[in-house]
Design a protein around this motif. Structure first.
Motif, PDB file in Angstrom:
ATOM      1  N   TYR A 110      -3.188  -0.062   2.539  1.00  0.00           N
ATOM      2  CA  TYR A 110      -2.281   1.111   2.576  1.00  0.00           C
ATOM      3  C   TYR A 110      -1.077   0.528   1.883  1.00  0.00           C
ATOM      4  O   TYR A 110      -0.079   1.596   1.780  1.00  0.00           O
ATOM      5  CB  TYR A 110      -2.144   1.544   4.082  1.00  0.00           C
ATOM      6  CG  TYR A 110      -3.488   2.083   4.517  1.00  0.00           C
ATOM      7  CD1 TYR A 110      -4.160   3.112   4.106  1.00  0.00           C
ATOM      8  CD2 TYR A 110      -3.943   1.355   5.865  1.00  0.00           C
ATOM      9  CE1 TYR A 110      -5.492   3.401   4.885  1.00  0.00           C
ATOM     10  CE2 TYR A 110      -5.305   1.729   6.495  1.00  0.00           C
ATOM     11  CZ  TYR A 110      -6.007   2.681   5.899  1.00  0.00           C
ATOM     12  OH  TYR A 110      -7.126   2.993   6.262  1.00  0.00           O
ATOM     13  N   GLU A 111      -0.895  -0.488   1.557  1.00  0.00           N
ATOM     14  CA  GLU A 111       0.298  -0.865   0.893  1.00  0.00           C
ATOM     15  C   GLU A 111      -0.065  -2.149  -0.050  1.00  0.00           C
ATOM     16  O   GLU A 111      -1.079  -2.699   0.076  1.00  0.00           O
ATOM     17  CB  GLU A 111       1.433  -1.261   1.884  1.00  0.00           C
ATOM     18  CG  GLU A 111       0.998  -2.152   2.919  1.00  0.00           C
ATOM     19  CD  GLU A 111       1.909  -2.157   4.179  1.00  0.00           C
ATOM     20  OE1 GLU A 111       2.127  -3.120   4.967  1.00  0.00           O
ATOM     21  OE2 GLU A 111       2.719  -1.423   4.266  1.00  0.00           O
ATOM     22  N   MET A 112       1.014  -2.736  -0.794  1.00  0.00           N
ATOM     23  CA  MET A 112       0.777  -3.774  -1.901  1.00  0.00           C
ATOM     24  C   MET A 112       1.785  -4.649  -1.577  1.00  0.00           C
ATOM     25  O   MET A 112       2.904  -4.710  -2.231  1.00  0.00           O
ATOM     26  CB  MET A 112       0.681  -3.168  -3.050  1.00  0.00           C
ATOM     27  CG  MET A 112       0.132  -3.880  -4.043  1.00  0.00           C
ATOM     28  SD  MET A 112      -1.299  -4.551  -3.637  1.00  0.00           S
ATOM     29  CE  MET A 112      -2.618  -3.452  -3.201  1.00  0.00           C
ATOM     30  N   PRO A 113       1.800  -5.651  -0.766  1.00  0.00           N
ATOM     31  CA  PRO A 113       2.821  -6.880  -0.557  1.00  0.00           C
ATOM     32  C   PRO A 113       3.229  -7.553  -1.757  1.00  0.00           C
ATOM     33  O   PRO A 113       1.944  -7.761  -2.579  1.00  0.00           O
ATOM     34  CB  PRO A 113       2.378  -7.837   0.525  1.00  0.00           C
ATOM     35  CG  PRO A 113       1.022  -7.063   1.084  1.00  0.00           C
ATOM     36  CD  PRO A 113       0.655  -6.042   0.229  1.00  0.00           C
TER      37      PRO A 113
ATOM     38  N   GLU B 281       9.563   5.350  -4.935  1.00  0.00           N
ATOM     39  CA  GLU B 281       8.324   5.949  -4.403  1.00  0.00           C
ATOM     40  C   GLU B 281       8.470   7.314  -4.881  1.00  0.00           C
ATOM     41  O   GLU B 281       9.309   8.122  -4.738  1.00  0.00           O
ATOM     42  CB  GLU B 281       8.620   6.110  -2.829  1.00  0.00           C
ATOM     43  CG  GLU B 281       8.623   4.898  -2.193  1.00  0.00           C
ATOM     44  CD  GLU B 281       7.085   4.676  -1.545  1.00  0.00           C
ATOM     45  OE1 GLU B 281       6.431   5.335  -1.771  1.00  0.00           O
ATOM     46  OE2 GLU B 281       7.174   3.338  -1.125  1.00  0.00           O
TER      47      GLU B 281
ATOM     48  N   GLN C  15      -5.349  -7.728  -1.255  1.00  0.00           N
ATOM     49  CA  GLN C  15      -3.900  -7.759  -1.878  1.00  0.00           C
ATOM     50  C   GLN C  15      -3.796  -8.820  -2.998  1.00  0.00           C
ATOM     51  O   GLN C  15      -3.089  -8.545  -3.899  1.00  0.00           O
ATOM     52  CB  GLN C  15      -3.191  -7.613  -0.674  1.00  0.00           C
ATOM     53  CG  GLN C  15      -3.169  -6.362   0.026  1.00  0.00           C
ATOM     54  CD  GLN C  15      -2.535  -6.353   1.074  1.00  0.00           C
ATOM     55  OE1 GLN C  15      -2.317  -7.334   2.177  1.00  0.00           O
ATOM     56  NE2 GLN C  15      -2.160  -4.944   1.762  1.00  0.00           N
TER      57      GLN C  15
ATOM     58  N   THR D 148       3.762   4.529  -5.248  1.00  0.00           N
ATOM     59  CA  THR D 148       4.630   3.415  -5.181  1.00  0.00           C
ATOM     60  C   THR D 148       4.869   2.746  -6.627  1.00  0.00           C
ATOM     61  O   THR D 148       3.652   2.440  -6.990  1.00  0.00           O
ATOM     62  CB  THR D 148       4.336   2.312  -4.023  1.00  0.00           C
ATOM     63  OG1 THR D 148       4.140   3.296  -2.954  1.00  0.00           O
ATOM     64  CG2 THR D 148       5.646   1.397  -4.208  1.00  0.00           C
TER      65      THR D 148
ATOM     66  N   LYS E  62      -0.939   8.151   3.556  1.00  0.00           N
ATOM     67  CA  LYS E  62      -0.004   7.590   4.377  1.00  0.00           C
ATOM     68  C   LYS E  62      -0.623   7.950   5.835  1.00  0.00           C
ATOM     69  O   LYS E  62      -0.807   9.238   6.140  1.00  0.00           O
ATOM     70  CB  LYS E  62       1.573   7.666   4.568  1.00  0.00           C
ATOM     71  CG  LYS E  62       1.965   7.394   3.017  1.00  0.00           C
ATOM     72  CD  LYS E  62       3.205   6.492   3.276  1.00  0.00           C
ATOM     73  CE  LYS E  62       4.017   6.226   1.615  1.00  0.00           C
ATOM     74  NZ  LYS E  62       3.436   5.095   1.406  1.00  0.00           N
TER      75      LYS E  62
ATOM     76  N   ILE F 236       9.358  -2.969  -5.454  1.00  0.00           N
ATOM     77  CA  ILE F 236       9.237  -1.594  -5.511  1.00  0.00           C
ATOM     78  C   ILE F 236      10.388  -1.194  -6.241  1.00  0.00           C
ATOM     79  O   ILE F 236      11.744  -1.523  -5.759  1.00  0.00           O
ATOM     80  CB  ILE F 236       9.246  -0.991  -4.040  1.00  0.00           C
ATOM     81  CG1 ILE F 236       7.955  -1.467  -3.373  1.00  0.00           C
ATOM     82  CG2 ILE F 236       9.203   0.321  -4.097  1.00  0.00           C
ATOM     83  CD1 ILE F 236       7.619  -1.027  -1.925  1.00  0.00           C
TER      84      ILE F 236
ATOM     85  N   SER G  10      -2.174   5.177  -2.137  1.00  0.00           N
ATOM     86  CA  SER G  10      -2.951   4.942  -0.987  1.00  0.00           C
ATOM     87  C   SER G  10      -3.981   6.243  -0.980  1.00  0.00           C
ATOM     88  O   SER G  10      -3.435   7.414  -0.844  1.00  0.00           O
ATOM     89  CB  SER G  10      -2.184   5.163   0.310  1.00  0.00           C
ATOM     90  OG  SER G  10      -3.201   4.865   1.470  1.00  0.00           O
TER      91      SER G  10
END
Ligand SMILES: CSC[C@H]1O[C@H](OP(=O)(O)O)[C@H](O)[C@@H]1O
Ligand SMILES: Nc1ncnc2[nH]cnc12
Length: 294
Positions: A19-22, A29, A241, A44, A61, A26, A57
């Motif tokens: 659900y996110e991309m470390p 958004e 990731q 993002t 979210k 960024i 995602s």
């Protein structure tokens, strides 16, 4: 950049558990409206290892959108409208082969589309097009994704046919055995019509299947359930990731066209002659096919 190159902009569609991309620096958004509505979530936009990346995602979210209700046209159009040059999908899937074990990654190269009732095309009455789906993924991006996943520590299988089912219920045992008898390798609910739409938008597409289970055919394993899928994904999230960070590093900011001619696939695909095209439909289509529709 030379005339042959342009800046890479890699769209990543993260599926269940991603659900996110470390690591992504960024920048924005972006809430973006497309002619087909809003994508699953704000996109993002940022940089990863020097490469422009768009992250979406797929289920929204909080994972609120089921596979049958995904607005795949809005998702792919949003990526195209934001300048994507390539698209990589990460997707949980069940396995039909002993050797494709939970935790492994499959660099998928074919699909069988068994979805029903999803709108599979950007084109419609007023402007008709037929693109080839014979080779549905970009060979270069798929190999890069496979190498990136290996560099991230995953066991990767090159090649595999992904059967796309409607869902949201998992398959019956009879269906699972039928798909195995057809020679299918993995199963999921989300890659179609996404892959078809990416092709219509002339976006080179690759998909890494993250194997989470043996569906329900395996004599020694219980039938798939969401808890076990999510448990395997939790173990593999980092590898997924890291794969994205690796592929960004491998591709770099300067890209040349896909060797498969995907970026020009609409050149001979539109059958409706210019004088017969519906101007209202064209207005929508120009967002994803502006190269040929002006
Ligand atoms: C949570 S199990 C079923 C779910 O997992 C796969 O999704 P995604 O491609 O978003 O990772 C499968 O296609 C189903 O949507
Ligand atoms: N067995 C399965 N069938 C359909 N989608 C899936 N996603 C993860 N595992 C799956």
């Amino acid at each position: 950049m030379t005339e042959q190159t342009r800046e890479t902009c890699l769209a990543i569609f993260g599926g269940s558990g991603i659900y996110e991309m470390p690591g992504l620096t960024i920048e924005e958004e972006r809430e973006i409206e497309t002619p087909w509505g809003m994508p699953s979530a704000p996109v993002t936009i940022g940089r990863l290892n020097g490469v422009r990346v768009l992250f979406l995602s797929r289920h929204g979210k909080g994972h609120t959108i089921p596979p049958s209700e995904l607005n795949a046209r809005a998702n792919v159009a949003a990526a195209k409208m934001l300048g994507a040059t390539d698209m990589l999908s990460l997707s949980a899937c069940g396995s039909f082969r002993e050797e494709l074990a939970p935790g492994d990654f499959v660099a998928v190269d074919q699909f069988v589309d068994r979805t029903k009732g999803r709108t599979p095309s950007f084109f419609e009455s007023g402007c008709v097009a037929h693109v080839s789906m014979a080779h549905p993924v970009c060979s270069r991006l798929t190999e890069e994704a496979a190498q990136a996943a290996e560099a991230a520590g995953a066991r990767v299988h090159r090649g595999g046919t992904y059967l796309v089912m409607e869902g949201p219920q998992f398959s019956t045992k009879a269906e699972s055995e039928l798909y195995r008898s057809w020679g299918m390798d993995v199963i999921g609910m989300t890659a179609m019509p996404e892959a078809k739409l990416a092709r219509e938008a002339e976006l080179p597409y690759a998909i890494l299947g993250m194997v989470t289970d043996y569906d329900c055919w395996h004599e020694d394993e219980g039938p798939v359930d969401v808890a076990s899928v999510l448990a395997i994904l939790a173990q593999n999230r980092d590898a997924g990731q890291r794969t994205v960070a690796e592929i960004a590093r491998m591709i770099g900011p300067e890209r040349t066209p896909s060797p498969d001619g995907i970026e020009t696939c609409l050149d001979f695909a539109i059958v409706t002659p210019p004088e017969a095209r519906d101007p209202q439909v064209l207005r929508k289509l120009k967002t994803i096919a502006g190269r040929v529709l002006g």
